[in-house]
Structure formats: C-alpha cells, structure tokens
Design a protein around this motif. Sequence first.
Motif, PDB file in Angstrom:
ATOM      1  N   TYR A 187       0.571  -1.170  -0.016  1.00 39.36           N
ATOM      2  CA  TYR A 187      -0.448  -0.213   0.106  1.00 39.36           C
ATOM      3  C   TYR A 187       0.765   1.416  -0.330  1.00 39.36           C
ATOM      4  O   TYR A 187       0.607   1.830  -0.763  1.00 39.36           O
ATOM      5  CB  TYR A 187      -0.801   0.077   1.064  1.00 39.36           C
ATOM      6  CG  TYR A 187      -2.049  -1.297   0.716  1.00 39.36           C
ATOM      7  CD1 TYR A 187      -3.122  -0.413   0.234  1.00 39.36           C
ATOM      8  CD2 TYR A 187      -1.839  -2.249   1.427  1.00 39.36           C
ATOM      9  CE1 TYR A 187      -4.412  -1.479  -0.512  1.00 39.36           C
ATOM     10  CE2 TYR A 187      -3.011  -2.911   0.928  1.00 39.36           C
ATOM     11  CZ  TYR A 187      -4.353  -2.711  -0.040  1.00 39.36           C
ATOM     12  OH  TYR A 187      -4.854  -4.002  -0.163  1.00 39.36           O
TER      13      TYR A 187
ATOM     14  N   LEU B  34      -0.107   4.033  -2.643  1.00 48.13           N
ATOM     15  CA  LEU B  34      -0.459   5.416  -2.326  1.00 48.13           C
ATOM     16  C   LEU B  34       0.105   6.020  -3.257  1.00 48.13           C
ATOM     17  O   LEU B  34      -0.475   7.139  -3.492  1.00 48.13           O
ATOM     18  CB  LEU B  34      -0.441   5.267  -0.835  1.00 48.13           C
ATOM     19  CG  LEU B  34      -1.307   4.870  -0.083  1.00 48.13           C
ATOM     20  CD1 LEU B  34      -1.651   5.221   1.219  1.00 48.13           C
ATOM     21  CD2 LEU B  34      -2.727   4.810  -0.751  1.00 48.13           C
TER      22      LEU B  34
ATOM     23  N   THR C  88      -0.919   6.573  -7.170  1.00 46.47           N
ATOM     24  CA  THR C  88      -1.961   6.873  -6.880  1.00 46.47           C
ATOM     25  C   THR C  88      -1.838   9.153  -7.083  1.00 46.47           C
ATOM     26  O   THR C  88      -2.191   9.326  -7.861  1.00 46.47           O
ATOM     27  CB  THR C  88      -2.979   6.688  -6.011  1.00 46.47           C
ATOM     28  OG1 THR C  88      -3.143   5.223  -6.325  1.00 46.47           O
ATOM     29  CG2 THR C  88      -4.478   7.128  -6.452  1.00 46.47           C
ATOM     30  N   VAL C  89      -1.144   9.075  -5.392  1.00 45.52           N
ATOM     31  CA  VAL C  89      -0.719  10.416  -5.784  1.00 45.52           C
ATOM     32  C   VAL C  89      -0.438  10.939  -6.619  1.00 45.52           C
ATOM     33  O   VAL C  89      -0.556  12.630  -7.552  1.00 45.52           O
ATOM     34  CB  VAL C  89      -0.048  11.289  -4.815  1.00 45.52           C
ATOM     35  CG1 VAL C  89       0.396  11.874  -3.969  1.00 45.52           C
ATOM     36  CG2 VAL C  89      -1.025   9.906  -2.983  1.00 45.52           C
TER      37      VAL C  89
ATOM     38  N   ILE D 245      -7.544   1.405  -0.765  1.00 45.28           N
ATOM     39  CA  ILE D 245      -6.057   2.844  -1.660  1.00 45.28           C
ATOM     40  C   ILE D 245      -7.158   3.524  -1.343  1.00 45.28           C
ATOM     41  O   ILE D 245      -6.709   5.107  -0.244  1.00 45.28           O
ATOM     42  CB  ILE D 245      -5.797   1.895  -3.111  1.00 45.28           C
ATOM     43  CG1 ILE D 245      -5.064   1.488  -3.273  1.00 45.28           C
ATOM     44  CG2 ILE D 245      -5.175   3.950  -3.834  1.00 45.28           C
ATOM     45  CD1 ILE D 245      -4.798   0.745  -4.609  1.00 45.28           C
ATOM     46  N   GLY D 246      -8.025   4.021  -1.536  1.00 40.39           N
ATOM     47  CA  GLY D 246      -9.369   5.078  -1.756  1.00 40.39           C
ATOM     48  C   GLY D 246      -9.615   5.225  -0.137  1.00 40.39           C
ATOM     49  O   GLY D 246      -9.166   6.621   0.342  1.00 40.39           O
TER      50      GLY D 246
ATOM     51  N   LEU E 140      -6.333   7.163   1.190  1.00 39.74           N
ATOM     52  CA  LEU E 140      -6.181   8.554   0.592  1.00 39.74           C
ATOM     53  C   LEU E 140      -6.681   8.944   1.494  1.00 39.74           C
ATOM     54  O   LEU E 140      -6.424  10.140   2.029  1.00 39.74           O
ATOM     55  CB  LEU E 140      -6.346   8.392  -1.171  1.00 39.74           C
ATOM     56  CG  LEU E 140      -5.112   7.216  -1.361  1.00 39.74           C
ATOM     57  CD1 LEU E 140      -5.683   7.622  -2.544  1.00 39.74           C
ATOM     58  CD2 LEU E 140      -3.983   8.519  -1.380  1.00 39.74           C
TER      59      LEU E 140
ATOM     60  N   GLN F  13      -6.445  11.011   5.352  1.00 37.61           N
ATOM     61  CA  GLN F  13      -5.380  11.415   5.139  1.00 37.61           C
ATOM     62  C   GLN F  13      -5.301  13.465   5.188  1.00 37.61           C
ATOM     63  O   GLN F  13      -7.029  13.223   5.023  1.00 37.61           O
ATOM     64  CB  GLN F  13      -4.500  11.442   4.033  1.00 37.61           C
ATOM     65  CG  GLN F  13      -3.550  10.585   3.968  1.00 37.61           C
ATOM     66  CD  GLN F  13      -3.008   9.755   4.838  1.00 37.61           C
ATOM     67  OE1 GLN F  13      -2.071  10.575   5.771  1.00 37.61           O
ATOM     68  NE2 GLN F  13      -3.074   8.497   5.319  1.00 37.61           N
TER      69      GLN F  13
ATOM     70  N   ASN G 190      -6.489  15.818   2.167  1.00 36.77           N
ATOM     71  CA  ASN G 190      -6.679  14.736   1.278  1.00 36.77           C
ATOM     72  C   ASN G 190      -7.370  15.924  -0.091  1.00 36.77           C
ATOM     73  O   ASN G 190      -8.781  16.290   0.239  1.00 36.77           O
ATOM     74  CB  ASN G 190      -7.035  13.344   0.841  1.00 36.77           C
ATOM     75  CG  ASN G 190      -7.814  13.800   1.801  1.00 36.77           C
ATOM     76  OD1 ASN G 190      -9.325  13.481   0.540  1.00 36.77           O
ATOM     77  ND2 ASN G 190      -9.166  13.477   2.749  1.00 36.77           N
TER      78      ASN G 190
ATOM     79  N   ILE H  79      -9.029  14.312  -2.291  1.00 40.42           N
ATOM     80  CA  ILE H  79     -11.004  12.958  -2.496  1.00 40.42           C
ATOM     81  C   ILE H  79     -12.365  13.430  -1.906  1.00 40.42           C
ATOM     82  O   ILE H  79     -12.378  13.862  -1.140  1.00 40.42           O
ATOM     83  CB  ILE H  79     -11.165  11.677  -1.664  1.00 40.42           C
ATOM     84  CG1 ILE H  79      -9.829  11.128  -1.742  1.00 40.42           C
ATOM     85  CG2 ILE H  79     -12.017  10.545  -1.780  1.00 40.42           C
ATOM     86  CD1 ILE H  79      -9.241  11.036  -3.114  1.00 40.42           C
TER      87      ILE H  79
END
Length: 283
Positions: free
Chosen positions: A82, A86, A89-90, A112-113, A116, A119, A122, A124
């Motif tokens: 992970y 991560l 993905t970032v 993963i979502g 993220l 955090q 973030n 999202i």
Amino acid sequence: MGAVRKGSLQCLSKSGFHELAYRESGPNHPVPVICLHGLARNARDFEALAAALAAAGRRVVCVDVVGRGDSGWLRDPMDYGYPQYLADTVTLIARLGSRQVDIVGTSMGGLIGMMLAAQPDNPIRRLVVNDVGPFIPKAALLRILDYFGSDPRFADLAEAEAYHRRIYRGFGDLSDDQWRHLTESSLRRAGEGWRLHYDPRIAEPLRAAEVADVDLWPLWDLVSCPTLVLRGAESDLLLAETAAEMKRRGPRATVIEVPGCGHAPALLDPAQITPLRDWLAEA
C-alpha cells in the motif's frame, strides 16, 4: 463515450522508476473519477462503468496498479504494497491536474481510496468502496492467498475462462460474454498459450507476512468525505456486520447490498452501475 485514451507516467519506488499505465475516457470534467481495481485484476474491469460515467459527462481514469496489466513490474517484489500504491495514485492525481477527484475502488482499490481519504487535506471529494471494509476476516484472506500470485499457463481461452469462472465465482451470475471479456482482459500471450496479466511476485509480501484478521477501524474513523459502500450479499470479505458498522462510524457511509454475488460485485450490469453513477452525480 468516445475513444479510450491510453496513457502512462513514471513513478518512483525504492529500487527505481516504473511505468504506471491508465485508460482514460470521457470529457474534461473538473473532477475526474479514478477507478482502482482489486488485488489480481486490472483497469479493464471498469470498462462498462467507465462507459456509463463518460456518457454522463465524467472524465474517467482507470488505473493498472503497478505489477498488473500494462503497468511496469517492480524490481524488488517486497515493494508491492500500500505505501507504493498510495504514492503512485498521488502521482497520477498530480498528473491529472485537478484539485479534487472521486475514487471508485474494488477490494484492494477500495482500501487505497480509504487510506487516501483518511489523510489530512486530501483531494478525495467522494469515495466508492466496492466490497471491502475496515475489517477483513482471516478466512477470506486465506481463500484469496490460495490462488493469488499463482502463475498458471493456459493452452487456450476456453481453459482460461474455466479458471476465471472458478476463481471469481463471487462475481455472480455473469453472462457468457461478460465471462469472456473478464478472461480475455486478464491474459497475456505466453508462447502458444496464455498466462495471467500480472507479475506473479506481487503476492510475495503477503505470503511473507503472518495471515490474521485485518482491523483498520481507526483509519475508517478518519474518513470524512461522502462514501458509498457496495456489498455483495454473499461476500465473505465484507461481512454484513462490518457494513452495518460502516454506516454508523467514520463517514457514516451509504450502504447498498448487491444481490446474487459475493466478493465482489463486478460492476458490469446496469443494476450495479446506475446507483453508483447517480450517487456520484449528487455532488
């Protein structure tokens, strides 16, 4: 939805750079939808969902997580995990140039979502978690490890399809065309036959660790964005009591139970795609 546009970018691991491949469709919406697949799967699992979202005006980016599909393989297999997923993905989010993204994640992709979205500060906006949660029972992990990272060879597509129907029976009662699509999109040529389209070493970190129940409730409690949880009604990985608790804690998710499948809903039928599409459109 227009043509699917293939892209890639360079990401960094402890042992060097690698390519991260993705498939993009739809117009240039300000909030892209990033789709992240399950442990042994790849970006093409989301072709039906991406088509529906793109037709609704969304920009959709489906990722081949490193070691899978068209993405590169890591030099050190112990980097498959992970922290690397991560970071990659970032890096992709930075490439897309958007301040916010929505994430749709199946199984590993959902974790993963979730990581993220837990955090601080973030990007999202909305999170869809497909058949995974902050508690994963040991028994489900042992079932997955029984096949994950294996490197079978298939003489023909019929043999490969029989394998996929057995391994992924939790996907539910799919049509013959759907099984054929899932099979063909999971293979690469190996001489005169076929093999699975991933680095078989992706399983090494999991096989090296002690298998036990996974408890990520403290992480879940840090998620605050609107969250939708899909649960296969017969899932052994996302238990009914875990899904019920996900409605009460953290982001207090909306939970939809999907009948006729276990781990995990394949997101190939309108009955699964439409509520997901409509929920994302509520933002």
